[in-house]
Design an enzyme around this catalytic site. Structure first.
Site, PDB file in Angstrom:
ATOM      1  N   ASN A 146       0.818  -1.222   0.000  1.00 14.34           N
ATOM      2  CA  ASN A 146       0.000   0.000   0.000  1.00 14.34           C
ATOM      3  C   ASN A 146       0.854   1.276   0.000  1.00 14.34           C
ATOM      4  OD1 ASN A 146       0.909  -0.117   2.615  1.00 14.34           O
ATOM      5  ND2 ASN A 146      -1.074  -0.556   3.533  1.00 14.34           N
ATOM      6  N   ARG A 284       3.423   7.200  11.323  1.00 12.12           N
ATOM      7  CA  ARG A 284       2.872   6.689  12.577  1.00 12.12           C
ATOM      8  C   ARG A 284       2.659   7.857  13.534  1.00 12.12           C
ATOM      9  NH1 ARG A 284       1.400   3.042  10.093  1.00 12.12           N
ATOM     10  NH2 ARG A 284       1.982   0.851  10.293  1.00 12.12           N
ATOM     11  N   GLN A 313      -4.464   3.391  18.446  1.00  9.80           N
ATOM     12  CA  GLN A 313      -5.577   3.238  17.517  1.00  9.80           C
ATOM     13  C   GLN A 313      -6.462   2.090  17.965  1.00  9.80           C
ATOM     14  OE1 GLN A 313      -3.367   5.032  13.547  1.00  9.80           O
ATOM     15  NE2 GLN A 313      -4.156   2.978  13.471  1.00  9.80           N
ATOM     16  N   HIS A 332      -7.290   5.968  10.238  1.00 13.77           N
ATOM     17  CA  HIS A 332      -6.176   5.344   9.506  1.00 13.77           C
ATOM     18  C   HIS A 332      -6.694   4.621   8.251  1.00 13.77           C
ATOM     19  CE1 HIS A 332      -2.133   3.029  10.049  1.00 13.77           C
ATOM     20  NE2 HIS A 332      -2.341   3.395   8.803  1.00 13.77           N
TER      21      HIS A 332
HETATM   22  P1  NDP Z   1      10.227   1.684   3.325  1.00 16.23           P
HETATM   23  O1  NDP Z   1      10.885   0.627   4.135  1.00 16.23           O
HETATM   24  O2  NDP Z   1      10.291   1.593   1.850  1.00 16.23           O
HETATM   25  O3  NDP Z   1      10.820   3.114   3.719  1.00 16.23           O
HETATM   26  C1  NDP Z   1      11.139   3.473   4.993  1.00 16.23           C
HETATM   27  C2  NDP Z   1      12.281   4.475   4.897  1.00 16.23           C
HETATM   28  O4  NDP Z   1      12.461   5.080   6.181  1.00 16.23           O
HETATM   29  C3  NDP Z   1      13.601   3.858   4.500  1.00 16.23           C
HETATM   30  O5  NDP Z   1      14.138   4.594   3.427  1.00 16.23           O
HETATM   31  C4  NDP Z   1      14.418   4.014   5.772  1.00 16.23           C
HETATM   32  O6  NDP Z   1      15.748   4.292   5.542  1.00 16.23           O
HETATM   33  C5  NDP Z   1      13.829   5.274   6.360  1.00 16.23           C
HETATM   34  N1  NDP Z   1      14.175   5.465   7.764  1.00 16.23           N
HETATM   35  C6  NDP Z   1      14.126   4.584   8.777  1.00 16.23           C
HETATM   36  N2  NDP Z   1      14.528   5.155   9.912  1.00 16.23           N
HETATM   37  C7  NDP Z   1      14.829   6.425   9.616  1.00 16.23           C
HETATM   38  C8  NDP Z   1      15.318   7.514  10.380  1.00 16.23           C
HETATM   39  N3  NDP Z   1      15.565   7.381  11.688  1.00 16.23           N
HETATM   40  N4  NDP Z   1      15.528   8.684   9.753  1.00 16.23           N
HETATM   41  C9  NDP Z   1      15.288   8.800   8.435  1.00 16.23           C
HETATM   42  N5  NDP Z   1      14.838   7.791   7.652  1.00 16.23           N
HETATM   43  C10 NDP Z   1      14.612   6.632   8.245  1.00 16.23           C
HETATM   44  O7  NDP Z   1       8.730   1.738   3.825  1.00 16.23           O
HETATM   45  P2  NDP Z   1       7.458   2.486   3.202  1.00 16.23           P
HETATM   46  O8  NDP Z   1       7.929   3.751   2.565  1.00 16.23           O
HETATM   47  O9  NDP Z   1       6.654   1.556   2.390  1.00 16.23           O
HETATM   48  O10 NDP Z   1       6.649   2.786   4.532  1.00 16.23           O
HETATM   49  C11 NDP Z   1       7.179   3.671   5.520  1.00 16.23           C
HETATM   50  C12 NDP Z   1       6.290   3.692   6.738  1.00 16.23           C
HETATM   51  O11 NDP Z   1       5.042   4.275   6.414  1.00 16.23           O
HETATM   52  C13 NDP Z   1       5.932   2.317   7.316  1.00 16.23           C
HETATM   53  O12 NDP Z   1       6.933   1.810   8.157  1.00 16.23           O
HETATM   54  C14 NDP Z   1       4.658   2.624   8.066  1.00 16.23           C
HETATM   55  O13 NDP Z   1       4.958   3.068   9.376  1.00 16.23           O
HETATM   56  C15 NDP Z   1       4.053   3.760   7.270  1.00 16.23           C
HETATM   57  N6  NDP Z   1       2.904   3.291   6.480  1.00 16.23           N
HETATM   58  C16 NDP Z   1       1.676   3.860   6.707  1.00 16.23           C
HETATM   59  C17 NDP Z   1       0.569   3.407   6.041  1.00 16.23           C
HETATM   60  C18 NDP Z   1      -0.767   4.038   6.239  1.00 16.23           C
HETATM   61  O14 NDP Z   1      -1.781   3.433   5.904  1.00 16.23           O
HETATM   62  N7  NDP Z   1      -0.842   5.251   6.764  1.00 16.23           N
HETATM   63  C19 NDP Z   1       0.639   2.279   5.093  1.00 16.23           C
HETATM   64  C20 NDP Z   1       1.990   1.850   4.832  1.00 16.23           C
HETATM   65  C21 NDP Z   1       3.066   2.308   5.540  1.00 16.23           C
HETATM   66  P3  NDP Z   1      16.823   3.242   5.111  1.00 16.23           P
HETATM   67  O15 NDP Z   1      16.111   2.025   4.657  1.00 16.23           O
HETATM   68  O16 NDP Z   1      17.512   4.012   4.030  1.00 16.23           O
HETATM   69  O17 NDP Z   1      17.611   3.008   6.326  1.00 16.23           O
END
Ligand code: NDP
Length: 398
Positions: A146, A284, A313, A332
Site C-alpha cells: 500500500n 505513525r 488506535q 487510519h
Molecule cells: P520503506 O521501508 O520503503 O521506507 C522506509 C524508509 O524510512 C527507509 O528509506 C528508511 O531508511 C527510512 N528510515 C528509517 N529510519 C529512519 C530515520 N531514523 N531517519 C530517516 N529515515 C529513516 O517503507 P514504506 O515507505 O513503504 O513505509 C514507511 C512507513 O510508512 C511504514 O513503516 C509505516 O509506518 C508507514 N505506512 C503507513 C501506512 C498508512 O496506511 N498510513 C501504510 C503503509 C506504511 P533506510 O532504509 O535508508 O535506512
C-alpha cells in the site's frame, strides 16, 4: 494450526451489496520492479472489502481446506478481549496497522505456541519487535502493498491543507458562500519547498507525485538515494532532519516508527521548522508529540497538520488531534483503500502458503526472523520497542 486474525469492524450497516467500481485497474509490478503478491490462488474478488471482520482477508476457505482453524475478531483492547483469549493457543496472529492488535511482550509471554506475527499491510511497530526477537517469533509484513496508496493520500493532504480545502468544503456543505472566509488561509503549492523525512517506497513516491507541481523537493534519509534519482527530481539531500525542516513549507513524514523516530517531532523540532509550515504524517502517530502538534497549531508555528495515523488506535474519543485547529486528519485509511486491500490480502496468503509449505518467505517481507531483525526490518528498523502506552486504545467508545 490456529490462526488468529484481528481486523477492523464491518460497516455499521453491514457489508456492501455492491461497490462503486466493478473492477480494479491492472498493475503489473511495483515501481522498482518488485513483483506484486503472487499466491497460488485467491478466494476473493479484488475490490471487495477484505480488511474488516466479515472480509476475513479472503482466507477462510484456504485455511480450512488445509485443516487449519481461523478465528477472526475485532475485539482487541482492554481486559479480557476476545483476541487476548484466543491468542493463548494461537500459532499465527495476523493484524493490520489500521486496527492494530498491540502485541506486547506480556501478551507474547502468554502465547507459547506463537510462531509468527503477520502484518497485513506495512509497519510492524504494533508488535514489540524486541520481545519478538527474544521469543523467536517471526514478524513479516506485505512490503509495498500500500505504499503507492499512501503516497496518493499524502498528495491529497498536502494540497488540501495548503489550499484549505476542508474549510471550503464545510462552507459549501453548510449552505454558505462567504468567499473571503473560504480563502483567507488558502495558498498555491507552486514554488513551495516540500521535504520528506525518509525517501523509502512511500517517501520517494510522494516526491515523484509532487514534482509536477513545480515545487522544490527535499529529503532526509539514513541512506542516500542514487545520484540519478536525485538529479531526475532535482532533490536537495539533508544530512539531518533539522536542516531540512528549517527550509521547508511542507514536511511529510514517511519513516517507520522505531525507537530512533519515536517523538521525533517534539516541541524542539517543531520550533526549528519554518514558521507557519504544514506537516503531513501518514507514517505513525507516535513520531509526533501530540500535545506539541496541537500547541503549534494554536500558536501559528504550524499552519496545518494532516495525516491518518494516531496513537493509540483507535484514538480515544478525546484525543487532542480530533479537535485541534487546522487539522485534516482521517482515521487510519490511506493504506486500506479497496485497491490496497486486494494486494495485502493476496500478500498475506502468499506468506501463509510459504510458511505452511516450508518455503522461504520473500526477503522483502521479513522484519524479524530467527531472533534477529532481518530483510527489510534490518534495513529500516532499529532494535527495541515502540508499543508502550497502547492500552489507552481501550478508551475508544464506539
Ligand atoms: P520503506 O521501508 O520503503 O521506507 C522506509 C524508509 O524510512 C527507509 O528509506 C528508511 O531508511 C527510512 N528510515 C528509517 N529510519 C529512519 C530515520 N531514523 N531517519 C530517516 N529515515 C529513516 O517503507 P514504506 O515507505 O513503504 O513505509 C514507511 C512507513 O510508512 C511504514 O513503516 C509505516 O509506518 C508507514 N505506512 C503507513 C501506512 C498508512 O496506511 N498510513 C501504510 C503503509 C506504511 P533506510 O532504509 O535508508 O535506512
Amino acid at each position: 494450526m490456529k490462526i488468529l486474525c484481528v481486523l477492523y469492524d464491518d460497516p455499521k450497516d453491514g457489508m456492501p451489496g455492491s461497490y462503486a467500481l466493478n473492477e480494479l485497474p491492472k498493475i503489473d509490478t511495483y515501481p522498482d520492479g518488485m513483483t506484486l503478491p503472487n499466491p497460488k490462488a485467491i478466494d476473493f474478488n479484488p475490490g471487495e472489502l477484505l480488511g474488516c471482520v466479515s472480509g476475513e482477508l479472503g482466507l477462510r476457505k484456504f485455511l480450512e481446506d488445509r485443516g487449519h482453524t481461523l478465528v477472526v475478531t475485532s475485539d482487541k483492547d482492554g481486559e479480557n478481549s476476545q483476541a487476548d483469549k484466543e491468542l493463548v493457543d494461537a500459532d499465527i496472529v495476523i493484524s493490520q496497522p489500521f486496527w492494530p492488535y498491540y502485541l506486547t511482550r506480556e501478551k507474547m509471554e502468554k502465547a507459547p505456541k506463537l510462531k509468527m506475527a503477520i502484518t497485513a499491510g506495512i509497519g510492524s511497530d504494533h508488535v514489540d519487535l524486541q520481545a519478538a526477537m527474544d521469543h523467536k517469533i517471526d514478524v513479516v509484513e506485505v512490503t509495498y502493498c500500500n505504499s503507492i496508496s499512501v503516497s496518493e493520500h499524502i498528495v491529497m493532504m498536502i494540497l488540501s491543507l495548503v489550499r484549505d480545502y476542508h474549510n471550503q468544503h464545510a462552507i459549501a456543505k453548510s449552505g454558505g458562500w462567504n468567499i473571503a472566509d473560504a480563502v483567507k488561509r488558502s495558498y498555491d503549492v507552486e514554488g513551495m519547498h516540500i521535504g520528506t523525512v525518509a525517501a523509502g517506497r512511500i517517501g520517494l513516491a510522494a516526491l515523484r507525485r509532487m514534482q509536477p507541481f513545480d515545487v522544490h523537493l527535499h529529503y532526509h534519509d539514513r541512506h542516500r538515494l542514487p545520484e540519478s534519482v536525485e538529479q531526475e527530481l532535482n532533490l536537495s539531500f539533508h544530512e539531518t532532519v533539522e536542516s531540512m525542516v528549517a527550509v521547508c513549507d511542507v514536511v511529510t513524514i514517511n519513516c517507520p516508527l522505531h525507537p530512533e523516530t519515536e517523538n521525533l517531532f517534539d516541541e524542539t523540532m517543531i520550533n526549528k521548522m519554518k514558521k507557519g509550515a504544514y506537516i503531513v504524517n501518514t507514517a505513525r502517530g507516535k513520531i509526533c508529540n501530540k500535545e506539541a502538534i496541537a500547541a503549534a497549531l494554536e500558536s501559528g508555528q504550524l499552519s496545518g497538520y494532516a495525516g491518518d495515523v494516531w496513537f493509540p488506535q483507535p484514538a480515544p474519543n478525546d484525543h487532542i488531534w480530533r479537535t485541534m485547529p487546522h487539522h485534516g486528519m482521517t482515521p487510519h485509511t490511506s493504506g486500506t483503500s479497496l485497491t490496497a486491500q486486494a494486494r495485502y490480502a493476496a500478500g498475506t496468503r502468499e506468506i501463509l502458503e510459504c510458511f505452511f509449505d516450508n518455503q522461504a518467505i520473500r526477503d522483502e517481507y521479513l522484519i524479524v526472523q530467527n531472533g534477529e531483525l532481518a530483510g527489510v526490518g534490518a534495513h529500516s528498523y532499529s532494535k527495541g520497542s515502540a508499543t508502550s502506552g497502547s492500552e489507552e486504545a481501550a478508551e475508544y467508545k464506539k
